[in-house]
Design a protein around this motif. Sequence first.
Motif, PDB file in Angstrom:
ATOM      1  N   GLN A  10      -5.213  -5.993   5.894  1.00 57.67           N
ATOM      2  CA  GLN A  10      -4.542  -5.034   5.020  1.00 57.67           C
ATOM      3  C   GLN A  10      -3.195  -5.583   4.540  1.00 57.67           C
ATOM      4  O   GLN A  10      -2.865  -5.481   3.360  1.00 57.67           O
ATOM      5  CB  GLN A  10      -4.356  -3.716   5.764  1.00 57.67           C
ATOM      6  N   ASN A  11      -2.438  -6.184   5.432  1.00 56.05           N
ATOM      7  CA  ASN A  11      -1.161  -6.780   5.043  1.00 56.05           C
ATOM      8  C   ASN A  11      -1.361  -7.945   4.078  1.00 56.05           C
ATOM      9  O   ASN A  11      -0.580  -8.126   3.149  1.00 56.05           O
ATOM     10  CB  ASN A  11      -0.381  -7.252   6.263  1.00 56.05           C
ATOM     11  N   LEU A  34      -1.952  -6.413   0.762  1.00 56.83           N
ATOM     12  CA  LEU A  34      -0.723  -5.824   0.226  1.00 56.83           C
ATOM     13  C   LEU A  34       0.249  -6.885  -0.278  1.00 56.83           C
ATOM     14  O   LEU A  34       0.944  -6.686  -1.279  1.00 56.83           O
ATOM     15  CB  LEU A  34      -0.038  -4.958   1.292  1.00 56.83           C
ATOM     16  N   LEU A  35       0.319  -8.003   0.409  1.00 59.29           N
ATOM     17  CA  LEU A  35       1.235  -9.068  -0.001  1.00 59.29           C
ATOM     18  C   LEU A  35       0.588 -10.031  -0.991  1.00 59.29           C
ATOM     19  O   LEU A  35       1.284 -10.629  -1.815  1.00 59.29           O
ATOM     20  CB  LEU A  35       1.720  -9.839   1.231  1.00 59.29           C
ATOM     21  N   PRO A  54       0.520  -8.748  -5.236  1.00 59.31           N
ATOM     22  CA  PRO A  54       1.675  -9.058  -6.099  1.00 59.31           C
ATOM     23  C   PRO A  54       1.958 -10.553  -6.186  1.00 59.31           C
ATOM     24  O   PRO A  54       2.462 -11.030  -7.205  1.00 59.31           O
ATOM     25  CB  PRO A  54       2.843  -8.304  -5.467  1.00 59.31           C
ATOM     26  N   LEU A 106       9.625 -11.874  -0.362  1.00 65.81           N
ATOM     27  CA  LEU A 106       9.147 -10.853  -1.291  1.00 65.81           C
ATOM     28  C   LEU A 106      10.297 -10.076  -1.924  1.00 65.81           C
ATOM     29  O   LEU A 106      10.251  -9.758  -3.111  1.00 65.81           O
ATOM     30  CB  LEU A 106       8.199  -9.894  -0.567  1.00 65.81           C
ATOM     31  N   ALA A 110       8.548  -0.447  -6.399  1.00 66.77           N
ATOM     32  CA  ALA A 110       7.242  -0.954  -5.970  1.00 66.77           C
ATOM     33  C   ALA A 110       7.394  -1.942  -4.811  1.00 66.77           C
ATOM     34  O   ALA A 110       6.633  -1.887  -3.834  1.00 66.77           O
ATOM     35  CB  ALA A 110       6.515  -1.615  -7.130  1.00 66.77           C
ATOM     36  N   LEU A 111       8.381  -2.834  -4.901  1.00 65.00           N
ATOM     37  CA  LEU A 111       8.600  -3.790  -3.810  1.00 65.00           C
ATOM     38  C   LEU A 111       9.050  -3.078  -2.538  1.00 65.00           C
ATOM     39  O   LEU A 111       8.650  -3.459  -1.431  1.00 65.00           O
ATOM     40  CB  LEU A 111       9.631  -4.840  -4.224  1.00 65.00           C
ATOM     41  N   LEU A 123       5.990  -1.348  -1.027  1.00 66.13           N
ATOM     42  CA  LEU A 123       5.124  -2.379  -0.467  1.00 66.13           C
ATOM     43  C   LEU A 123       5.693  -2.896   0.852  1.00 66.13           C
ATOM     44  O   LEU A 123       4.969  -3.026   1.848  1.00 66.13           O
ATOM     45  CB  LEU A 123       4.974  -3.515  -1.466  1.00 66.13           C
ATOM     46  N   LEU A 159       5.250  -0.308   3.657  1.00 71.43           N
ATOM     47  CA  LEU A 159       3.885  -0.281   4.199  1.00 71.43           C
ATOM     48  C   LEU A 159       3.621  -1.460   5.124  1.00 71.43           C
ATOM     49  O   LEU A 159       3.031  -1.308   6.198  1.00 71.43           O
ATOM     50  CB  LEU A 159       2.871  -0.280   3.059  1.00 71.43           C
ATOM     51  N   VAL A 160       4.051  -2.633   4.709  1.00 74.83           N
ATOM     52  CA  VAL A 160       3.826  -3.827   5.536  1.00 74.83           C
ATOM     53  C   VAL A 160       4.629  -3.745   6.830  1.00 74.83           C
ATOM     54  O   VAL A 160       4.137  -4.107   7.904  1.00 74.83           O
ATOM     55  CB  VAL A 160       4.148  -5.106   4.733  1.00 74.83           C
TER      56      VAL A 160
END
Length: 182
Positions: A6-7, A10-11, A14, A119, A149-150, A153, A156-157
């Motif tokens: 999942q990570n 997510l990473l 982008p 990021l 957005a960043l 993100l 979540l991570v």
Amino acid sequence: MKIANQNLLLLGAPALLAGAAGVGLCVVGNSLLRASQAAFPTIPAGGVGDVEGYAYIIQILGAGAGQLTGFFAVVAGLLLAGYGALVLLLGLAARAVYKTTPGRLLAYRVLIGADLLVLVLPVPALLASSFRDLLQGSLEVEPLVVVAALAALAALVIRNTYTGRANPPAAPEPIAPPDHTF
């Protein structure tokens, strides 16, 4: 789905978008470089009057501005593609390291921390740009959308990586029947 997968998604999304945008910017910059080279005037033969001389100078300035713009577009594209590649490579390295053993989990968390640091590198510049625009009386919304957005993100991570979600509890050991021998 595993937290590490999942990570990585997510990473990686982008990162791939930034890499694709960087490659696209390099292609546009390269075509601009070629077009401005083709637009560069040839040196006139023989005597040149004032009007032709000024036109020649303006053509040289226009072709030079096109060359400069193409060069900066290629450099910006390379930086953007490198940024996307670095985020993606750190995410892939973290995914390759992930296991629920204590040493591997620590290495995973360190790599994800480095990935998150890379990021959010553009966030201060984007906030400064928005603040500068605000002081000038206009507000550009796009940098703030990218920052939001960043941030979402990264949140979540961080939630996936640094909480108990990354280290699921081990399966309980089966209980042995009581031994009734004396």
